[in-house]
Scaffold this active site. Structure first.
Site, PDB file in Angstrom:
ATOM      1  N   TYR A 193     -16.363  -8.223 -29.205  1.00 33.60           N
ATOM      2  CA  TYR A 193     -16.993  -9.726 -30.155  1.00 33.60           C
ATOM      3  C   TYR A 193     -18.307  -8.828 -30.249  1.00 33.60           C
ATOM      4  O   TYR A 193     -18.794  -9.724 -30.431  1.00 33.60           O
ATOM      5  CB  TYR A 193     -16.255 -10.249 -28.844  1.00 33.60           C
ATOM      6  CG  TYR A 193     -16.667 -11.632 -29.165  1.00 33.60           C
ATOM      7  CD1 TYR A 193     -16.209 -12.148 -30.035  1.00 33.60           C
ATOM      8  CD2 TYR A 193     -18.143 -12.043 -28.497  1.00 33.60           C
ATOM      9  CE1 TYR A 193     -16.601 -13.531 -30.658  1.00 33.60           C
ATOM     10  CE2 TYR A 193     -18.319 -13.412 -28.921  1.00 33.60           C
ATOM     11  CZ  TYR A 193     -17.602 -13.929 -29.659  1.00 33.60           C
ATOM     12  OH  TYR A 193     -18.493 -15.857 -30.359  1.00 33.60           O
ATOM     13  N   ASN A 217     -17.357 -18.811 -40.579  1.00 33.45           N
ATOM     14  CA  ASN A 217     -17.628 -19.407 -38.755  1.00 33.45           C
ATOM     15  C   ASN A 217     -16.366 -19.073 -37.898  1.00 33.45           C
ATOM     16  O   ASN A 217     -16.585 -18.389 -37.080  1.00 33.45           O
ATOM     17  CB  ASN A 217     -17.494 -20.727 -38.743  1.00 33.45           C
ATOM     18  CG  ASN A 217     -17.519 -21.359 -37.460  1.00 33.45           C
ATOM     19  OD1 ASN A 217     -17.563 -21.734 -36.565  1.00 33.45           O
ATOM     20  ND2 ASN A 217     -15.794 -21.898 -37.968  1.00 33.45           N
ATOM     21  N   ALA A 218     -15.511 -18.696 -38.945  1.00 31.38           N
ATOM     22  CA  ALA A 218     -14.276 -18.250 -38.330  1.00 31.38           C
ATOM     23  C   ALA A 218     -14.722 -16.538 -37.442  1.00 31.38           C
ATOM     24  O   ALA A 218     -15.166 -16.134 -38.033  1.00 31.38           O
ATOM     25  CB  ALA A 218     -13.070 -18.162 -39.415  1.00 31.38           C
ATOM     26  N   VAL A 260      -8.403 -15.106 -43.406  1.00 30.62           N
ATOM     27  CA  VAL A 260     -10.000 -14.503 -44.368  1.00 30.62           C
ATOM     28  C   VAL A 260     -10.337 -13.121 -44.386  1.00 30.62           C
ATOM     29  O   VAL A 260     -10.596 -12.606 -45.000  1.00 30.62           O
ATOM     30  CB  VAL A 260     -10.938 -14.810 -43.454  1.00 30.62           C
ATOM     31  CG1 VAL A 260     -11.591 -16.289 -43.290  1.00 30.62           C
ATOM     32  CG2 VAL A 260     -11.169 -14.218 -41.649  1.00 30.62           C
ATOM     33  N   ILE A 302     -16.401 -25.635 -33.382  1.00 33.73           N
ATOM     34  CA  ILE A 302     -16.831 -25.552 -34.201  1.00 33.73           C
ATOM     35  C   ILE A 302     -17.199 -25.377 -36.443  1.00 33.73           C
ATOM     36  O   ILE A 302     -18.157 -26.562 -36.270  1.00 33.73           O
ATOM     37  CB  ILE A 302     -18.356 -24.396 -33.809  1.00 33.73           C
ATOM     38  CG1 ILE A 302     -18.459 -24.257 -31.868  1.00 33.73           C
ATOM     39  CG2 ILE A 302     -19.030 -23.505 -34.601  1.00 33.73           C
ATOM     40  CD1 ILE A 302     -19.069 -22.890 -32.254  1.00 33.73           C
ATOM     41  N   LYS A 350     -20.996  -9.189 -33.098  1.00 37.67           N
ATOM     42  CA  LYS A 350     -21.558 -10.643 -33.575  1.00 37.67           C
ATOM     43  C   LYS A 350     -23.129 -10.000 -33.382  1.00 37.67           C
ATOM     44  O   LYS A 350     -24.103 -10.715 -33.986  1.00 37.67           O
ATOM     45  CB  LYS A 350     -22.241 -11.332 -32.420  1.00 37.67           C
ATOM     46  CG  LYS A 350     -20.829 -12.509 -31.906  1.00 37.67           C
ATOM     47  CD  LYS A 350     -20.131 -12.952 -33.314  1.00 37.67           C
ATOM     48  CE  LYS A 350     -18.993 -13.697 -33.473  1.00 37.67           C
ATOM     49  NZ  LYS A 350     -18.651 -15.347 -34.728  1.00 37.67           N
ATOM     50  N   LYS A 364     -11.033  -8.002 -23.439  1.00 36.52           N
ATOM     51  CA  LYS A 364     -10.643  -6.322 -22.061  1.00 36.52           C
ATOM     52  C   LYS A 364     -12.025  -5.148 -21.728  1.00 36.52           C
ATOM     53  O   LYS A 364     -12.804  -5.136 -23.127  1.00 36.52           O
ATOM     54  CB  LYS A 364      -9.708  -5.453 -23.413  1.00 36.52           C
ATOM     55  CG  LYS A 364      -8.279  -6.549 -23.350  1.00 36.52           C
ATOM     56  CD  LYS A 364      -7.397  -6.139 -21.889  1.00 36.52           C
ATOM     57  CE  LYS A 364      -6.397  -6.851 -21.512  1.00 36.52           C
ATOM     58  NZ  LYS A 364      -5.447  -6.969 -20.274  1.00 36.52           N
ATOM     59  N   ARG A 424     -11.130 -26.632 -36.328  1.00 35.20           N
ATOM     60  CA  ARG A 424     -11.332 -27.450 -35.396  1.00 35.20           C
ATOM     61  C   ARG A 424     -12.419 -26.584 -34.822  1.00 35.20           C
ATOM     62  O   ARG A 424     -13.475 -26.385 -35.768  1.00 35.20           O
ATOM     63  CB  ARG A 424     -10.444 -26.486 -34.619  1.00 35.20           C
ATOM     64  CG  ARG A 424     -10.152 -25.427 -33.967  1.00 35.20           C
ATOM     65  CD  ARG A 424      -8.730 -25.561 -32.908  1.00 35.20           C
ATOM     66  NE  ARG A 424      -8.264 -23.406 -32.856  1.00 35.20           N
ATOM     67  CZ  ARG A 424      -7.909 -23.375 -31.838  1.00 35.20           C
ATOM     68  NH1 ARG A 424      -9.204 -23.166 -31.332  1.00 35.20           N
ATOM     69  NH2 ARG A 424      -8.180 -22.322 -32.182  1.00 35.20           N
TER      70      ARG A 424
HETATM   71  P1  NAP Z   1     -12.203 -22.119 -32.025  1.00 39.06           P
HETATM   72  O1  NAP Z   1     -12.637 -23.241 -31.597  1.00 39.06           O
HETATM   73  O2  NAP Z   1     -11.095 -20.721 -31.899  1.00 39.06           O
HETATM   74  O3  NAP Z   1     -11.877 -22.090 -33.685  1.00 39.06           O
HETATM   75  C1  NAP Z   1     -12.113 -21.044 -34.656  1.00 39.06           C
HETATM   76  C2  NAP Z   1     -11.061 -21.028 -35.690  1.00 39.06           C
HETATM   77  O4  NAP Z   1     -11.002 -20.419 -36.596  1.00 39.06           O
HETATM   78  C3  NAP Z   1      -9.468 -21.894 -35.552  1.00 39.06           C
HETATM   79  O5  NAP Z   1      -9.113 -23.010 -36.694  1.00 39.06           O
HETATM   80  C4  NAP Z   1      -9.439 -20.233 -35.469  1.00 39.06           C
HETATM   81  O6  NAP Z   1      -7.548 -20.526 -36.507  1.00 39.06           O
HETATM   82  C5  NAP Z   1      -9.784 -20.547 -37.163  1.00 39.06           C
HETATM   83  N1  NAP Z   1      -9.567 -18.491 -37.391  1.00 39.06           N
HETATM   84  C6  NAP Z   1      -9.450 -17.864 -36.655  1.00 39.06           C
HETATM   85  N2  NAP Z   1      -9.198 -16.288 -37.590  1.00 39.06           N
HETATM   86  C7  NAP Z   1      -8.507 -17.067 -38.551  1.00 39.06           C
HETATM   87  C8  NAP Z   1      -9.308 -15.958 -39.504  1.00 39.06           C
HETATM   88  N3  NAP Z   1      -8.637 -14.276 -39.748  1.00 39.06           N
HETATM   89  N4  NAP Z   1      -8.850 -16.392 -41.103  1.00 39.06           N
HETATM   90  C9  NAP Z   1      -9.285 -18.423 -40.811  1.00 39.06           C
HETATM   91  N5  NAP Z   1      -9.625 -18.475 -39.791  1.00 39.06           N
HETATM   92  C10 NAP Z   1      -9.338 -18.310 -39.103  1.00 39.06           C
HETATM   93  O7  NAP Z   1     -13.725 -21.385 -32.046  1.00 39.06           O
HETATM   94  P2  NAP Z   1     -14.725 -22.056 -32.132  1.00 39.06           P
HETATM   95  O8  NAP Z   1     -15.375 -21.722 -30.138  1.00 39.06           O
HETATM   96  O9  NAP Z   1     -15.150 -22.873 -32.666  1.00 39.06           O
HETATM   97  O10 NAP Z   1     -15.781 -20.739 -32.532  1.00 39.06           O
HETATM   98  C11 NAP Z   1     -16.517 -20.611 -33.841  1.00 39.06           C
HETATM   99  C12 NAP Z   1     -17.248 -19.302 -34.232  1.00 39.06           C
HETATM  100  O11 NAP Z   1     -18.658 -20.136 -33.487  1.00 39.06           O
HETATM  101  C13 NAP Z   1     -16.398 -18.176 -33.587  1.00 39.06           C
HETATM  102  O12 NAP Z   1     -16.918 -17.359 -34.757  1.00 39.06           O
HETATM  103  C14 NAP Z   1     -17.014 -17.758 -32.474  1.00 39.06           C
HETATM  104  O13 NAP Z   1     -17.246 -16.562 -32.444  1.00 39.06           O
HETATM  105  C15 NAP Z   1     -18.578 -18.819 -32.521  1.00 39.06           C
HETATM  106  N6  NAP Z   1     -18.732 -18.303 -31.121  1.00 39.06           N
HETATM  107  C16 NAP Z   1     -18.467 -19.599 -30.083  1.00 39.06           C
HETATM  108  C17 NAP Z   1     -19.117 -19.826 -28.731  1.00 39.06           C
HETATM  109  C18 NAP Z   1     -18.380 -20.858 -28.808  1.00 39.06           C
HETATM  110  O14 NAP Z   1     -19.230 -21.186 -26.958  1.00 39.06           O
HETATM  111  N7  NAP Z   1     -17.181 -21.656 -28.086  1.00 39.06           N
HETATM  112  C19 NAP Z   1     -20.141 -19.539 -28.542  1.00 39.06           C
HETATM  113  C20 NAP Z   1     -20.621 -18.368 -29.262  1.00 39.06           C
HETATM  114  C21 NAP Z   1     -19.450 -17.972 -30.545  1.00 39.06           C
HETATM  115  P3  NAP Z   1      -6.604 -20.211 -34.978  1.00 39.06           P
HETATM  116  O15 NAP Z   1      -6.797 -21.022 -33.714  1.00 39.06           O
HETATM  117  O16 NAP Z   1      -5.584 -20.752 -35.891  1.00 39.06           O
HETATM  118  O17 NAP Z   1      -6.667 -19.078 -34.854  1.00 39.06           O
END
Ligand code: NAP
Length: 467
Positions: free
Chosen positions: A373, A309-310, A287, A244, A377, A316, A242
């Site tokens: 976090y 990407n995960a 992962v 990104i 990053k 906290k 899901r």
């Molecule tokens: P998201 O909606 O939470 O999607 C992340 C996906 O990664 C989820 O399907 C999650 O599964 C999966 N995942 C988590 N832990 C995992 C593991 N150990 N092994 C395999 N898959 C795993 O997050 P997103 O917003 O799309 O973010 C994607 C990336 O962009 C992340 O690295 C995040 O830090 C970065 N990012 C996002 C934003 C933002 O504004 N959204 C901003 C800056 C950076 P579960 O749901 O089961 O945990």
């Protein structure tokens, strides 16, 4: 999650109310609706200019005419001679800028290389100042220059650094119309790679990237065609169920890649849906599992593209952070990337493989409550820098993308006020979409990014956090 305020300000009543109360009216960004086009600027006017000592005019003109742009030359500016000479050597006829009418080109592109003093910086002012008000909504400003680190003399080094401040400020001035301004710093010998970067930054594929500096080194090779450039390439995307990750899978598949999506076993259903949308294959895998790297290598074969990407947040304040919150975030967001890559580097990568790691502007600016976090990053940024020489030796590259506020489940879970501030405090006054990150990742995974290695590209609408 949708941005209700943006939608409201695009209704007749909302527009009037926002204007009356002096509230920001975020533009509706114009995003790409299809894959890379061979002639993405066909029928669009681009006005070009340069400094008196411009060194990249030939590469600039070659890139723009290759994109099908309708090229116009600014009259009577100090870079007239070098740009005209470059056009002549290319056998290219440039039209003069139409005078006395409201000429409003899609892009203003200026070769600022060779600027070596404070007086020489005035050429930039003279080219852009009279024209910037005529830049249309969703327009583009792009400067080419040399990186300060490559210029040892005081004057050129200072002037080239000064350009970064210029572009950051100009991006903030034009963002409210959905327009962007970016700077591309090209190493000597990197000129053939200018075409790919311009194809990205001057088009709707880079709608949410503004105020940024992108460095180009000397490429091994540059593409001969642009559309479907990832055809048949095997691409691994983690966290692809899901958000990104799902959007990245979709955009890589749009350019022809065969996608293998990884996500946690709990997300197998969502992963299956995400992969069926792109004709890809799912691999239910945590992962951080001990056998994760081995399974990826044995079940996915040699990979051409790897996207880490995960990622998770477990926020906290440090004083209240339990050890498992630290360990979980460090292991998923950074430890797993390094472990998987060590195994991939042994025998899991195809020649010329490209990797992209997802960082965050949180890793650049820091956030209260995110020591875990932000550590990961920022670590990702350092990791991409450190591994770049090794990837270059293999004919490939590794880069990072630092998203700003992106509309996903992760940001939908934020409290209302920080969420609204996160969206609005940017040059484009809105959050990005997963597709914006996917476009940047696909650019860095494809030949369009030839010569780009070890860099971090912010995709954040020039979020004021750490800008
Ligand atoms: P998201 O909606 O939470 O999607 C992340 C996906 O990664 C989820 O399907 C999650 O599964 C999966 N995942 C988590 N832990 C995992 C593991 N150990 N092994 C395999 N898959 C795993 O997050 P997103 O917003 O799309 O973010 C994607 C990336 O962009 C992340 O690295 C995040 O830090 C970065 N990012 C996002 C934003 C933002 O504004 N959204 C901003 C800056 C950076 P579960 O749901 O089961 O945990």
């Amino acid at each position: 999650m949708s941005d209700h305020y943006l939608e409201f300000t695009h209704s007749a009543f909302g527009r009037q109310l926002a204007a009356l109360m002096g509230l920001p009216a975020p533009p509706r960004l114009r995003r790409a609706t299809g894959g890379y086009d061979d002639q993405p600027l066909a029928t669009r006017a681009v006005l070009v200019g340069g400094s008196e000592q411009a060194q990249m005019a030939e590469a600039m003109l070659g890139a723009l005419s290759g994109m099908g742009a309708d090229l116009y030359l600014a009259p009577d500016h100090c870079g007239l001679a070098p740009v005209k000479a470059a056009a002549a050597s290319r056998g290219e006829a440039l039209k003069g800028e139409p005078l006395g009418e409201r000429f409003s080109p899609h892009a203003l592109v200026f070769d600022a290389s060779g600027i070596d003093s404070v007086p020489a910086l005035r050429s930039l002012y003279e080219f852009l100042q009279p024209r910037i008000a005529r830049l249309p909504a969703h327009g583009r400003v792009l400067l080419l220059s040399r990186a300060p680190s490559s210029l040892s003399e005081v004057g050129p080094h200072t002037a080239s650094m000064a350009l970064r401040g210029f572009i950051r400020s100009l991006a903030k001035e034009i963002g409210r119309k959905g327009s962007t301004a970016n700077l591309v710093e090209v190493a000597t010998g990197g000129e053939p790679a200018v075409a790919g970067a311009l194809r990205f930054l001057l088009t709707e594929h880079a709608a949410f990237i503004t105020g940024q500096t992108l460095g180009i080194g000397v490429p091994d090779a540059v593409p001969t065609h642009w559309g479907q450039s990832l055809f048949g390439r095997r691409a691994l995307v983690t966290g692809a169920a899901r958000g990104i990750g799902a959007a990245i899978a979709q955009t890589l598949a749009r350019e022809g890649a065969q996608v293998i999506g990884v996500d946690r076993p709990q997300e197998e259903g969502a992963l299956g849906e995400s992969m069926s949308r792109v004709g890809g294959r799912g691999l239910a895998l945590d992962v951080t599992a001990a056998d994760a790297a081995e399974r990826i290598v044995s079940e996915c074969g040699p990979l051409d593209v790897v996207v880490h990407n995960a990622g998770v947040t477990r926020d906290k304040m440090l004083r209240n952070m339990a050890p498992h919150l630290w360990d979980t975030v460090l292991d998923i967001n950074l430890g797993a990337i390094i472990r998987i890559n060590e195994r991939l580097l042994a025998d899991g990568l195809a020649e010329g493989a490209r990797m992209v790691c997802i960082s965050s502007i949180g890793g650049i600016a820091g956030n209260a409550g995110q020591t875990n976090y932000a550590t990961t990053k920022a670590g990702v940024i350092g990791y991409a820098e450190a591994l770049a020489p090794e990837m270059a030796r293999r004919g490939g590259a590794i880069n990072a993308v630092a998203p700003g506020f992106i509309e996903t489940a992760m940001t939908a879970a934020m409290p209302v006020m920080p969420r609204e501030i996160g969206r609005r405090l940017s040059a484009l006054a809105q959050g990005g979409l997963p597709a914006d990150i996917a476009e940047a990742v696909t650019f860095l995974a494809s030949g369009l990014s030839a010569g780009i290695n070890g860099q971090t590209l912010r995709v954040c609408g020039q979020n004021f956090v750490g800008a």
